[in-house]
Design an enzyme around this catalytic site. Sequence first.
Site, mmCIF file in Angstrom:
data_model
loop_
_atom_site.group_PDB
_atom_site.id
_atom_site.type_symbol
_atom_site.label_atom_id
_atom_site.label_comp_id
_atom_site.label_asym_id
_atom_site.label_seq_id
_atom_site.Cartn_x
_atom_site.Cartn_y
_atom_site.Cartn_z
ATOM 1 N N ILE A 108 0.828 -1.193 0.000
ATOM 2 C CA ILE A 108 0.000 0.000 0.000
ATOM 3 C C ILE A 108 0.870 1.253 0.000
ATOM 4 C CG2 ILE A 108 -0.240 -0.134 2.524
ATOM 5 C CD1 ILE A 108 -3.045 1.115 2.189
ATOM 6 N N CYS A 109 0.395 2.279 -0.709
ATOM 7 C CA CYS A 109 1.044 3.587 -0.726
ATOM 8 C C CYS A 109 2.468 3.462 -1.280
ATOM 9 C CB CYS A 109 0.995 4.184 0.678
ATOM 10 S SG CYS A 109 1.383 5.936 0.764
ATOM 11 N N ASN A 110 3.462 3.984 -0.585
ATOM 12 C CA ASN A 110 4.835 3.939 -1.093
ATOM 13 C C ASN A 110 5.366 2.520 -1.246
ATOM 14 O OD1 ASN A 110 5.117 6.691 -1.406
ATOM 15 N ND2 ASN A 110 6.145 7.015 0.547
#
Length: 207
Positions: A108-110
């Site tokens: 998730i995300c970065n």
Amino acid sequence: MKNEVLYLLLNNYADHEPAFLASAIACDEYSIKENPKYINKVVAPTLDAVRSCSGFRTLPDYSFDTMPDDYAALVLIGGFGWLDEQEADKVVPIVRHAIEKGIIVGAICNAASFLAKHGFLNAVKHTGNGLEQLRLWGRDNYANAKGYVNEQAVSDNRIVTANGTGYLEFAKELLLLLENDIPEQVEMFYRFNKLGFVIMMRELQQK
């Protein structure tokens, strides 16, 4: 160890991102589960505490050197630690091992951008913090722009990706893959947390 879900945390991890997934695994709507199907565990570079973006300190269950070889899922939690290449690159063989063994991988995300950077998204549909960020992080190693889907979370071939605001959808897709509960119950969990208590109660009363 196959029933363990491993949350991989680097320093300055986003502590809100695993919250819905971890709570759904450990608890039901009434209390903590007496016999959960899975057990939440934390893995980090060492056994020293890792610090979240909010300042919370978490003691890992495993280090990269002591983590088990077999487990149910590897969940890479986002945050700013993925910008530290020296630390983040240690995760590459862990992800490669999990994918080769058919273990569920979530990012998730970065952490999704990290997967793009190392070519792990080149054969699956995926999402992340926008196509431009995936291209920026991935450069020549990212060769699957056509596989990008502009959604909160995407699941394909046992890899789940999400953008930084898609933590609830991320949880839903991983819970379905893990078969943590029947699909109807997972959907109920998702809608309850997405819509809120008041709206859900209104819907139930109207049925």
